[in-house]
Design a protein around this motif. Structure first.
Motif, PDB file in Angstrom:
ATOM      1  N   ARG A  46       0.774  -1.071  -0.055  1.00  0.00           N
ATOM      2  CA  ARG A  46      -0.113  -0.043  -0.026  1.00  0.00           C
ATOM      3  C   ARG A  46       0.960   1.179  -0.204  1.00  0.00           C
ATOM      4  O   ARG A  46       0.452   2.097  -1.126  1.00  0.00           O
ATOM      5  N   VAL A  47       1.699   0.873   0.917  1.00  0.00           N
ATOM      6  CA  VAL A  47       2.721   2.682   0.695  1.00  0.00           C
ATOM      7  C   VAL A  47       3.290   2.761  -0.667  1.00  0.00           C
ATOM      8  O   VAL A  47       3.432   4.516  -0.834  1.00  0.00           O
ATOM      9  N   ALA A  48       3.893   1.215  -1.286  1.00  0.00           N
ATOM     10  CA  ALA A  48       4.470   1.519  -2.336  1.00  0.00           C
ATOM     11  C   ALA A  48       3.798   1.909  -3.423  1.00  0.00           C
ATOM     12  O   ALA A  48       3.837   3.122  -4.245  1.00  0.00           O
ATOM     13  N   ILE A  49       2.511   1.727  -3.031  1.00  0.00           N
ATOM     14  CA  ILE A  49       1.345   2.746  -4.368  1.00  0.00           C
ATOM     15  C   ILE A  49       1.233   3.478  -4.315  1.00  0.00           C
ATOM     16  O   ILE A  49       0.915   4.432  -5.523  1.00  0.00           O
ATOM     17  N   TRP A  50       0.928   3.893  -2.720  1.00  0.00           N
ATOM     18  CA  TRP A  50       0.409   5.461  -2.480  1.00  0.00           C
ATOM     19  C   TRP A  50       1.705   6.485  -2.945  1.00  0.00           C
ATOM     20  O   TRP A  50       1.462   7.412  -3.835  1.00  0.00           O
ATOM     21  N   THR A  51       2.964   5.743  -2.919  1.00  0.00           N
ATOM     22  CA  THR A  51       4.202   6.536  -2.777  1.00  0.00           C
ATOM     23  C   THR A  51       3.614   6.974  -4.241  1.00  0.00           C
ATOM     24  O   THR A  51       4.559   7.833  -5.311  1.00  0.00           O
ATOM     25  N   LYS A  52       3.679   5.924  -5.618  1.00  0.00           N
ATOM     26  CA  LYS A  52       3.446   5.956  -6.154  1.00  0.00           C
ATOM     27  C   LYS A  52       2.412   7.021  -7.108  1.00  0.00           C
ATOM     28  O   LYS A  52       2.734   8.014  -8.468  1.00  0.00           O
ATOM     29  N   TYR A  53       2.015   6.694  -6.899  1.00  0.00           N
ATOM     30  CA  TYR A  53       0.386   8.065  -6.635  1.00  0.00           C
ATOM     31  C   TYR A  53       0.620   9.185  -6.070  1.00  0.00           C
ATOM     32  O   TYR A  53       0.845  10.265  -7.245  1.00  0.00           O
ATOM     33  N   PHE A  54       1.752   9.750  -5.393  1.00  0.00           N
ATOM     34  CA  PHE A  54       2.261  10.736  -4.784  1.00  0.00           C
ATOM     35  C   PHE A  54       3.990  11.364  -6.178  1.00  0.00           C
ATOM     36  O   PHE A  54       3.265  12.463  -6.744  1.00  0.00           O
ATOM     37  N   GLU A  55       4.508  10.469  -6.572  1.00  0.00           N
ATOM     38  CA  GLU A  55       4.848  10.544  -7.790  1.00  0.00           C
ATOM     39  C   GLU A  55       4.467  11.459  -8.924  1.00  0.00           C
ATOM     40  O   GLU A  55       5.020  12.347  -9.522  1.00  0.00           O
ATOM     41  N   ILE A  56       3.610  10.419  -9.624  1.00  0.00           N
ATOM     42  CA  ILE A  56       2.496  10.715 -10.862  1.00  0.00           C
ATOM     43  C   ILE A  56       2.482  12.407 -10.640  1.00  0.00           C
ATOM     44  O   ILE A  56       2.459  12.895 -11.438  1.00  0.00           O
ATOM     45  N   ALA A  57       1.727  12.130  -9.042  1.00  0.00           N
ATOM     46  CA  ALA A  57       0.560  13.965  -9.324  1.00  0.00           C
ATOM     47  C   ALA A  57       2.508  15.001  -9.467  1.00  0.00           C
ATOM     48  O   ALA A  57       1.938  16.131  -9.623  1.00  0.00           O
TER      49      ALA A  57
END
Length: 188
Positions: free
Chosen positions: A100-111
Motif C-alpha cells: 500500500r505504501v509503495a502504491i500511494w508513493t507512486k501516486y504521489f510521484e505521478i502528481a
C-alpha cells in the motif's frame, strides 16, 4: 518381578501424493521485477528532473553568481528530503502494508511529475524547484518500503542477489536521468 512390556507404535506412512511439497519460490517472481521497474522509473524521474532544472538554470541569461546560487538551491532541495523524511518512510513501511505504501508513493510521484510538467510548460522556476523537492520526498518515503519488500518477495537465499539487482537498476536510472535531463534541457 513384574515385566513391563513396551510396544512401539509408529505413525502410519503418509503416501507420497498426500505430502505438501511447496515448490521453490523462483527469484524471477513478478512482484520482484515490478519492484525493480518501479525503482528504476522513480530514480530516472527524480534524477532526470533535477538535472533538467539545473541545466535550464545554467542556460538562462542571468549573472553567474545567481546561477551558481540557484544550482546550489536545487541540489539542496534534492538532498534535504532524504534527511527529513527517510525515517517517516520507515515508520510508514512498518505501520502500513508495504504494498500500500509503495502504491500511494507512486501516486504521489505521478502528481509531482504533473506539477513538474506544469512548471516546465509555464517556465516557472519556482514550480520546477518545488517539484524537485517533492520528487525527492517521494523517493525518501519509498526507500524503506522497497528494501522492506525484498524479504517478502524473495527467499532468504536470494536477498543479496535481489539487493544487487535493485541497486544496479537504481544506478542505471541515475545515469540515465543525468543524461536525459541534459538532452531534454538542450531541446527546451
Amino acid at each position: 518381578m513384574s515385566e513391563v512390556i513396551v510396544e512401539r507404535v509408529s505413525a502410519p506412512p503418509v503416501p507420497v501424493a498426500e505430502t505438501c511439497v511447496q515448490p521453490a519460490r523462483p527469484y524471477y517472481r513478478r512482484g520482484f521485477w515490478s519492484l525493480v521497474v518501479t525503482q528504476f522509473q522513480g530514480a530516472l524521474n527524480e534524477t532526470g528532473l533535477k538535472n533538467l532544472v539545473i541545466f535550464i538554470i545554467l542556460g538562462t541569461a542571468m549573472g553567474r553568481a545567481d546561477r551558481d546560487r540557484l544550482v546550489l538551491v536545487v541540489g539542496t532541495l534534492f538532498a534535504l528530503p532524504f534527511i527529513l523524511f527517510s525515517m517517516t518512510g520507515g515508520f510508514l513501511a512498518d505501520k502500513y502494508s508495504k504494498r500500500r505504501v509503495a502504491i500511494w508513493t507512486k501516486y504521489f510521484e505521478i502528481a509531482v511529475m504533473l506539477l513538474a510538467i506544469a512548471g516546465l510548460s509555464w517556465k516557472n522556476l519556482n514550480l520546477e524547484m518545488a517539484a524537485v523537492f517533492l520528487a525527492s520526498t517521494q523517493a525518501a518515503l519509498f526507500g524503506p518500503t522497497k528494501y522492506g519488500l525484498l524479504p517478502e518477495l524473495l527467499p532468504e537465499s536470494q536477498l543479496s542477489w535481489g539487493n544487487g539487482v535493485l541497486e544496479f537498476a537504481s544506478f542505471l536510472a541515475v545515469i540515465g536521468g543525468g543524461v536525459s535531463g541534459a538532452i531534454l534541457a538542450g531541446r527546451a
